[in-house]
Design a protein around this motif. Structure first.
Motif, PDB file in Angstrom:
ATOM      1  N   ALA A   5     -28.027  93.297 -23.576  1.00  0.00           N
ATOM      2  CA  ALA A   5     -27.503  93.656 -24.894  1.00  0.00           C
ATOM      3  C   ALA A   5     -26.880  92.440 -25.576  1.00  0.00           C
ATOM      4  N   THR A   6     -26.163  91.630 -24.807  1.00  0.00           N
ATOM      5  CA  THR A   6     -25.548  90.423 -25.362  1.00  0.00           C
ATOM      6  C   THR A   6     -26.610  89.434 -25.831  1.00  0.00           C
ATOM      7  N   THR A   7     -27.650  89.258 -25.019  1.00  0.00           N
ATOM      8  CA  THR A   7     -28.730  88.343 -25.385  1.00  0.00           C
ATOM      9  C   THR A   7     -29.413  88.794 -26.670  1.00  0.00           C
ATOM     10  N   PHE A   8     -29.732  90.086 -26.762  1.00  0.00           N
ATOM     11  CA  PHE A   8     -30.367  90.608 -27.974  1.00  0.00           C
ATOM     12  C   PHE A   8     -29.459  90.420 -29.186  1.00  0.00           C
ATOM     13  N   SER A   9     -28.183  90.703 -29.008  1.00  0.00           N
ATOM     14  CA  SER A   9     -27.229  90.579 -30.109  1.00  0.00           C
ATOM     15  C   SER A   9     -27.105  89.130 -30.592  1.00  0.00           C
ATOM     16  N   GLU A  10     -27.035  88.196 -29.657  1.00  0.00           N
ATOM     17  CA  GLU A  10     -26.924  86.789 -30.036  1.00  0.00           C
ATOM     18  C   GLU A  10     -28.173  86.309 -30.768  1.00  0.00           C
ATOM     19  N   HIS A  11     -29.321  86.732 -30.294  1.00  0.00           N
ATOM     20  CA  HIS A  11     -30.570  86.332 -30.944  1.00  0.00           C
ATOM     21  C   HIS A  11     -30.643  86.912 -32.362  1.00  0.00           C
ATOM     22  N   LYS A  12     -30.266  88.164 -32.492  1.00  0.00           N
ATOM     23  CA  LYS A  12     -30.262  88.830 -33.805  1.00  0.00           C
ATOM     24  C   LYS A  12     -29.297  88.117 -34.757  1.00  0.00           C
ATOM     25  N   GLN A  13     -28.123  87.784 -34.281  1.00  0.00           N
ATOM     26  CA  GLN A  13     -27.145  87.102 -35.124  1.00  0.00           C
ATOM     27  C   GLN A  13     -27.645  85.728 -35.553  1.00  0.00           C
ATOM     28  N   GLY A  14     -28.334  85.043 -34.656  1.00  0.00           N
ATOM     29  CA  GLY A  14     -28.887  83.734 -34.998  1.00  0.00           C
ATOM     30  C   GLY A  14     -29.915  83.824 -36.109  1.00  0.00           C
ATOM     31  N   LEU A  15     -30.829  84.795 -35.992  1.00  0.00           N
ATOM     32  CA  LEU A  15     -31.844  84.973 -37.034  1.00  0.00           C
ATOM     33  C   LEU A  15     -31.217  85.386 -38.358  1.00  0.00           C
ATOM     34  N   GLU A  16     -30.273  86.326 -38.298  1.00  0.00           N
ATOM     35  CA  GLU A  16     -29.620  86.774 -39.528  1.00  0.00           C
ATOM     36  C   GLU A  16     -28.836  85.633 -40.183  1.00  0.00           C
ATOM     37  N   GLN A  18     -29.596  82.466 -40.112  1.00  0.00           N
ATOM     38  CA  GLN A  18     -30.567  81.617 -40.804  1.00  0.00           C
ATOM     39  C   GLN A  18     -30.967  82.237 -42.137  1.00  0.00           C
ATOM     40  N   TRP A  19     -31.215  83.526 -42.136  1.00  0.00           N
ATOM     41  CA  TRP A  19     -31.627  84.203 -43.373  1.00  0.00           C
ATOM     42  C   TRP A  19     -30.513  84.162 -44.411  1.00  0.00           C
ATOM     43  N   HIS A  20     -29.267  84.402 -43.983  1.00  0.00           N
ATOM     44  CA  HIS A  20     -28.142  84.424 -44.923  1.00  0.00           C
ATOM     45  C   HIS A  20     -27.855  83.041 -45.508  1.00  0.00           C
ATOM     46  N   ARG A  21     -28.136  81.989 -44.764  1.00  0.00           N
ATOM     47  CA  ARG A  21     -27.941  80.632 -45.267  1.00  0.00           C
ATOM     48  C   ARG A  21     -29.107  80.187 -46.140  1.00  0.00           C
ATOM     49  N   GLY A  22     -30.108  81.044 -46.252  1.00  0.00           N
ATOM     50  CA  GLY A  22     -31.265  80.718 -47.081  1.00  0.00           C
ATOM     51  C   GLY A  22     -32.291  79.865 -46.379  1.00  0.00           C
ATOM     52  N   GLU A  23     -32.124  79.694 -45.069  1.00  0.00           N
ATOM     53  CA  GLU A  23     -33.082  78.913 -44.311  1.00  0.00           C
ATOM     54  C   GLU A  23     -34.351  79.722 -44.091  1.00  0.00           C
TER      55      GLU A  23
END
Length: 47
Positions: A5-16, A18-23
């Motif tokens: 669950a932690t791994t999935f959450s960290e990966h999701k936060q990383g992708l989000e 990037q999207w929020h920074r406009g990358e």
């Protein structure tokens, strides 16, 4: 279970993040993430 669950959450936060920074996020990253989720849930439901 908690580690997954932690791994999935960290990966999701990383992708989000990037999207929020406009990358631009390569389509490969979300595709791989979805494959991991699918694999995890298939294993969970088969037990």
């Amino acid at each position: 279970m908690q580690a997954l669950a932690t791994t999935f959450s960290e990966h999701k936060q990383g992708l989000e993040g990037q999207w929020h920074r406009g990358e631009e996020v390569a389509t490969e990253e979300p595709r791989v993430a979805l494959q991991r989720y699918r694999s995890f849930f298939n294993r969970l439901l088969n037990t």
